[in-house]
Design a protein around this motif. Structure first.
Motif, PDB file in Angstrom:
ATOM      1  N   ASP A 168      -1.883   2.415  -8.692  1.00 51.01           N
ATOM      2  CA  ASP A 168      -3.415   2.205  -8.678  1.00 51.01           C
ATOM      3  C   ASP A 168      -4.303   3.078  -9.137  1.00 51.01           C
ATOM      4  OD1 ASP A 168      -5.043   2.139  -5.923  1.00 51.01           O
ATOM      5  OD2 ASP A 168      -4.958   4.003  -5.830  1.00 51.01           O
ATOM      6  N   ARG A 169      -3.915   4.029 -10.076  1.00 51.73           N
ATOM      7  CA  ARG A 169      -5.365   4.606 -10.388  1.00 51.73           C
ATOM      8  C   ARG A 169      -6.173   3.564 -11.494  1.00 51.73           C
ATOM      9  NH1 ARG A 169      -2.193   8.362 -10.862  1.00 51.73           N
ATOM     10  NH2 ARG A 169      -1.604   8.156 -13.296  1.00 51.73           N
ATOM     11  N   THR A 170      -5.127   2.605 -11.976  1.00 48.77           N
ATOM     12  CA  THR A 170      -6.185   1.859 -13.404  1.00 48.77           C
ATOM     13  C   THR A 170      -6.278   0.599 -12.397  1.00 48.77           C
ATOM     14  OG1 THR A 170      -3.431   1.321 -13.449  1.00 48.77           O
ATOM     15  CG2 THR A 170      -4.397   2.968 -14.615  1.00 48.77           C
ATOM     16  N   GLY A 171      -6.125   0.199 -11.103  1.00 49.34           N
ATOM     17  CA  GLY A 171      -6.385  -1.029 -10.874  1.00 49.34           C
ATOM     18  C   GLY A 171      -5.131  -2.082 -11.304  1.00 49.34           C
ATOM     19  N   LEU A 172      -3.780  -1.664 -11.270  1.00 50.34           N
ATOM     20  CA  LEU A 172      -3.538  -2.604 -11.727  1.00 50.34           C
ATOM     21  C   LEU A 172      -2.926  -3.828 -10.290  1.00 50.34           C
ATOM     22  CD1 LEU A 172      -1.342  -3.696 -14.501  1.00 50.34           C
ATOM     23  CD2 LEU A 172       0.126  -2.653 -13.829  1.00 50.34           C
ATOM     24  N   ALA A 173      -3.259  -4.259 -11.058  1.00 52.51           N
ATOM     25  CA  ALA A 173      -2.514  -5.793 -10.097  1.00 52.51           C
ATOM     26  C   ALA A 173      -1.089  -6.587  -9.253  1.00 52.51           C
ATOM     27  CB  ALA A 173      -3.452  -7.599 -10.224  1.00 52.51           C
ATOM     28  N   VAL A 174      -1.282  -5.624  -8.597  1.00 48.83           N
ATOM     29  CA  VAL A 174       0.446  -5.573  -8.457  1.00 48.83           C
ATOM     30  C   VAL A 174       0.830  -6.182  -6.607  1.00 48.83           C
ATOM     31  CG1 VAL A 174       3.198  -5.017  -8.108  1.00 48.83           C
ATOM     32  CG2 VAL A 174       1.073  -4.428 -10.137  1.00 48.83           C
ATOM     33  N   ASP A 175       2.043  -6.902  -6.393  1.00 49.96           N
ATOM     34  CA  ASP A 175       2.105  -6.977  -5.159  1.00 49.96           C
ATOM     35  C   ASP A 175       3.797  -6.033  -5.522  1.00 49.96           C
ATOM     36  OD1 ASP A 175      -0.048  -8.329  -4.839  1.00 49.96           O
ATOM     37  OD2 ASP A 175       0.941 -10.524  -4.820  1.00 49.96           O
ATOM     38  N   PHE A 176       3.576  -5.699  -4.251  1.00 46.84           N
ATOM     39  CA  PHE A 176       5.473  -4.508  -4.479  1.00 46.84           C
ATOM     40  C   PHE A 176       5.964  -4.979  -3.475  1.00 46.84           C
ATOM     41  CE2 PHE A 176       3.127  -1.810  -7.266  1.00 46.84           C
ATOM     42  CZ  PHE A 176       4.052  -0.631  -8.200  1.00 46.84           C
ATOM     43  N   SER A 177       7.515  -4.782  -3.303  1.00 49.62           N
ATOM     44  CA  SER A 177       8.560  -5.256  -2.718  1.00 49.62           C
ATOM     45  C   SER A 177       9.711  -4.044  -2.404  1.00 49.62           C
ATOM     46  CB  SER A 177       9.278  -6.819  -2.501  1.00 49.62           C
ATOM     47  OG  SER A 177       8.018  -7.579  -2.739  1.00 49.62           O
ATOM     48  N   ILE A 178       9.916  -3.252  -1.675  1.00 49.11           N
ATOM     49  CA  ILE A 178      10.163  -2.065  -1.541  1.00 49.11           C
ATOM     50  C   ILE A 178      11.079  -1.995  -0.946  1.00 49.11           C
ATOM     51  CG2 ILE A 178      10.437   0.127  -1.593  1.00 49.11           C
ATOM     52  CD1 ILE A 178       8.127  -0.367  -3.701  1.00 49.11           C
ATOM     53  N   VAL A 179      12.534  -2.558  -1.278  1.00 49.63           N
ATOM     54  CA  VAL A 179      13.657  -3.207  -0.251  1.00 49.63           C
ATOM     55  C   VAL A 179      14.840  -2.365  -0.783  1.00 49.63           C
ATOM     56  CG1 VAL A 179      12.849  -5.085   0.516  1.00 49.63           C
ATOM     57  CG2 VAL A 179      13.947  -4.962  -2.023  1.00 49.63           C
ATOM     58  N   ALA A 228       9.237  10.882  -0.437  1.00 46.58           N
ATOM     59  CA  ALA A 228       8.010  10.439  -1.250  1.00 46.58           C
ATOM     60  C   ALA A 228       7.686   8.189  -0.392  1.00 46.58           C
ATOM     61  CB  ALA A 228       8.911   9.847  -2.487  1.00 46.58           C
ATOM     62  N   PHE A 229       8.843   8.377   0.722  1.00 45.98           N
ATOM     63  CA  PHE A 229       8.715   6.955   0.323  1.00 45.98           C
ATOM     64  C   PHE A 229       7.390   6.711   2.269  1.00 45.98           C
ATOM     65  CE2 PHE A 229      13.428   6.175  -0.663  1.00 45.98           C
ATOM     66  CZ  PHE A 229      13.497   5.480  -1.293  1.00 45.98           C
ATOM     67  N   SER A 230       7.840   7.417   2.539  1.00 44.95           N
ATOM     68  CA  SER A 230       6.726   7.223   3.148  1.00 44.95           C
ATOM     69  C   SER A 230       5.365   7.515   2.471  1.00 44.95           C
ATOM     70  CB  SER A 230       6.347   8.541   4.572  1.00 44.95           C
ATOM     71  OG  SER A 230       5.959   9.581   3.596  1.00 44.95           O
ATOM     72  N   LYS A 231       5.190   8.229   1.714  1.00 43.21           N
ATOM     73  CA  LYS A 231       4.012   8.541   0.981  1.00 43.21           C
ATOM     74  C   LYS A 231       3.481   7.369  -0.286  1.00 43.21           C
ATOM     75  CE  LYS A 231       4.383  13.323   0.359  1.00 43.21           C
ATOM     76  NZ  LYS A 231       4.633  14.636  -1.129  1.00 43.21           N
ATOM     77  N   ILE A 232       4.348   7.017  -0.910  1.00 48.87           N
ATOM     78  CA  ILE A 232       4.398   5.231  -1.184  1.00 48.87           C
ATOM     79  C   ILE A 232       3.600   4.312  -0.695  1.00 48.87           C
ATOM     80  CG2 ILE A 232       5.898   3.264  -2.199  1.00 48.87           C
ATOM     81  CD1 ILE A 232       7.898   5.579  -3.008  1.00 48.87           C
ATOM     82  N   HIS A 233       4.501   4.474   0.797  1.00 47.88           N
ATOM     83  CA  HIS A 233       4.079   3.563   1.666  1.00 47.88           C
ATOM     84  C   HIS A 233       2.372   3.426   1.860  1.00 47.88           C
ATOM     85  CE1 HIS A 233       3.086   1.048   5.659  1.00 47.88           C
ATOM     86  NE2 HIS A 233       4.028   0.589   4.805  1.00 47.88           N
ATOM     87  N   GLN A 234       1.671   4.602   2.122  1.00 53.67           N
ATOM     88  CA  GLN A 234       0.631   5.006   2.087  1.00 53.67           C
ATOM     89  C   GLN A 234      -0.614   4.956   1.131  1.00 53.67           C
ATOM     90  OE1 GLN A 234       0.134   9.101   2.935  1.00 53.67           O
ATOM     91  NE2 GLN A 234      -2.738   9.388   3.193  1.00 53.67           N
ATOM     92  N   VAL A 235       0.454   4.484  -0.022  1.00 53.71           N
ATOM     93  CA  VAL A 235      -1.145   4.325  -1.317  1.00 53.71           C
ATOM     94  C   VAL A 235      -0.840   3.243  -1.578  1.00 53.71           C
ATOM     95  CG1 VAL A 235      -0.686   4.477  -4.293  1.00 53.71           C
ATOM     96  CG2 VAL A 235      -0.301   6.988  -2.886  1.00 53.71           C
ATOM     97  N   ILE A 236       0.242   2.299  -1.353  1.00 50.38           N
ATOM     98  CA  ILE A 236       0.403   0.825  -1.522  1.00 50.38           C
ATOM     99  C   ILE A 236      -0.429   0.405  -0.162  1.00 50.38           C
ATOM    100  CG2 ILE A 236       1.248  -1.207  -2.071  1.00 50.38           C
ATOM    101  CD1 ILE A 236       3.994   0.723  -2.514  1.00 50.38           C
ATOM    102  N   SER A 237      -0.446   0.637   0.446  1.00 50.06           N
ATOM    103  CA  SER A 237      -1.684   0.323   2.056  1.00 50.06           C
ATOM    104  C   SER A 237      -2.980   0.276   2.144  1.00 50.06           C
ATOM    105  CB  SER A 237      -0.857   0.779   3.051  1.00 50.06           C
ATOM    106  OG  SER A 237       0.143   0.691   2.988  1.00 50.06           O
ATOM    107  N   SER A 238      -3.250   1.519   0.793  1.00 49.51           N
ATOM    108  CA  SER A 238      -4.586   1.855   0.790  1.00 49.51           C
ATOM    109  C   SER A 238      -5.239   1.276   0.040  1.00 49.51           C
ATOM    110  CB  SER A 238      -4.748   3.691   1.452  1.00 49.51           C
ATOM    111  OG  SER A 238      -4.301   4.087   0.589  1.00 49.51           O
ATOM    112  N   SER A 239      -4.000   1.620  -0.676  1.00 48.53           N
ATOM    113  CA  SER A 239      -5.310   0.363  -2.210  1.00 48.53           C
ATOM    114  C   SER A 239      -5.911  -0.915  -2.136  1.00 48.53           C
ATOM    115  CB  SER A 239      -4.064   0.202  -3.541  1.00 48.53           C
ATOM    116  OG  SER A 239      -4.294  -0.446  -5.032  1.00 48.53           O
ATOM    117  N   SER A 240      -6.932  -0.695  -3.187  1.00 55.67           N
ATOM    118  CA  SER A 240      -7.553  -2.192  -3.789  1.00 55.67           C
ATOM    119  C   SER A 240      -6.644  -2.942  -4.373  1.00 55.67           C
ATOM    120  CB  SER A 240      -8.935  -1.877  -3.543  1.00 55.67           C
ATOM    121  OG  SER A 240      -9.071  -1.145  -5.310  1.00 55.67           O
TER     122      SER A 240
END
Length: 376
Positions: free
Chosen positions: A212-223, A233-245
């Motif tokens: 997120d910090r470097t603006g890398l274009a990534v689609d994440f599937s966390i399953v 950590a999982f709730s924080k991961i969800h929050q970071v990805i959801s709010s990322s550009s």
């Protein structure tokens, strides 16, 4: 031939092994008992007690062979059900209690280790799913015996454990031709592990934050398989990805339908591991079999299966992973992601190895019985 199969902590990988083994050796008559994967410490120490008094009729039937996972208290069970001590047995080790990372959640670590050691020493044959599992088990046993104040049988124990063998769990889709990935500007990254501390969710969080910090274009599937208590950590991961550009969350949580899960594997570009331990890495191997390119720490079992081009420095922090993901994104843009071969993990390849091991155990048991005067 009648085979009794016991799985004391029937986690997902254990279930896949049991199912694949029975399907690959259909000429045997199988009876399976398993216990749900919960209450780990109680399950590991109490499975013989539960089975002996809840399933005595099934356990006391006539069998030609017993195959049990290393979660089973084999010594206790054979004492409760004497008929099981009169047939040959194989212990299959998906993991070992010596190479787990330390955690405040662990209880009874010494007792768990001793239970597993006693089961291994009472087995006619011990099979490990990897050389890493086997060697870390033997090293752990040696370290444990050094703590005994006296009468520690180092040589005899080591000699018996050295006679064990290695046969991995078969992998769904291994040996088939996976679909090729299309060129594109967005990298699809899969993280498909148990949602527990030993699979490195804190490391995953730092990687997501770096992307997120470097603006890398990534689609994440966390399953992956989830439990009542999850690392924060999982709730924080969800929050970071959801709010990322630059990041997108495509899949989240456990995928219940097997076909949907296989479709997900076939759709992702990269499978990422942040594991603190992995004895075979079955989820990674499944993803690779369906066309994912692995991005893995350069330790644990992974160097046993893959070449160095698929590794990041495990102590290099999120930046080491970020560098690998950037390289894979460049490959994706050119439509040429590297793909390792995992055909050797296909069940049709492994089934003859299991059968040869079974035949060897049965042959040795009969020969010993003849010498003891138990067979005319």
């Amino acid at each position: 031939m009648r085979v009794l199969l016991l799985s004391a902590y029937h986690a997902q990988s254990h279930a896949l092994w049991a199912q694949g083994l029975q399907q690959s050796l259909p000429d045997y008559s199988w009876t399976e008992l398993h216990l749900a994967p919960r209450y780990f410490n109680w399950r590991l120490r109490g499975n013989s007690l539960s089975w002996a008094f809840e399933n005595r009729d099934i356990l006391s039937q006539d069998y030609d062979l017993l195959i049990a996972t290393s979660m089973c208290d084999l010594t206790g069970l054979r004492s409760f059900i004497p008929s099981l001590s009169r047939i040959p047995n194989i212990l299959y080790c998906h993991e070992n209690q010596f190479a787990y990372p330390e955690s405040s959640q662990q209880q009874g670590r010494l007792e768990n280790q001793m239970t597993t050691l006693y089961s291994a020493l009472s087995a006619d044959c011990v099979i490990f799913n990897s050389h890493y599992n086997r060697e870390s088990f033997i090293q752990g046993v040696t370290a444990l015996l050094k703590k005994m104040p006296d009468h520690a049988p180092f040589e005899k124990v080591n000699e018996q454990l050295q006679n064990s063998c290695v046969i991995p769990v078969g992998v769904a889709g291994a040996g088939l031709s996976p679909s090729k990935r299309m060129a594109g500007e967005q990298l699809s990254v899969l993280w498909n592990h148990r949602w527990e501390y030993d699979k490195g969710p804190d490391t995953l969080l730092s990687i997501v934050e770096a992307c997120d910090r470097t603006g890398l274009a990534v689609d994440f599937s966390i399953v992956g398989q989830q439990f009542r208590n999850q690392p924060p950590a999982f709730s924080k991961i969800h929050q970071v990805i959801s709010s990322s550009s630059s990041l997108r969350l495509k899949d989240w949580g456990f995928v219940e339908k097997p076909q949907a899960y296989l479709q997900l594997l076939s759709a992702c570009d990269v499978v990422l591991s942040t594991a603190l331990h992995d004895f075979q890495g079955l989820s990674v191997l499944e993803a690779v079999a369906h066309g994912c390119t692995p991005v893995l720490p350069n330790h644990l079992v992974y160097p046993e299966w893959f070449d160095s081009e698929y590794f990041y420095q495990h102590d290099g922090g999120a930046e080491a992973v970020l560098e690998m993901l950037l390289l894979r994104l460049q490959d994706k843009q050119g439509g040429d992601l590297p793909q390792p071969d995992v055909a050797r993990f296909a069940w049709p390849v492994l089934a003859p190895l299991y059968k040869a091991c079974i035949d060897n155990v049965l042959s040795r048991f009969v020969n010993c019985s003849v010498q003891d005067g138990r067979v005319s």
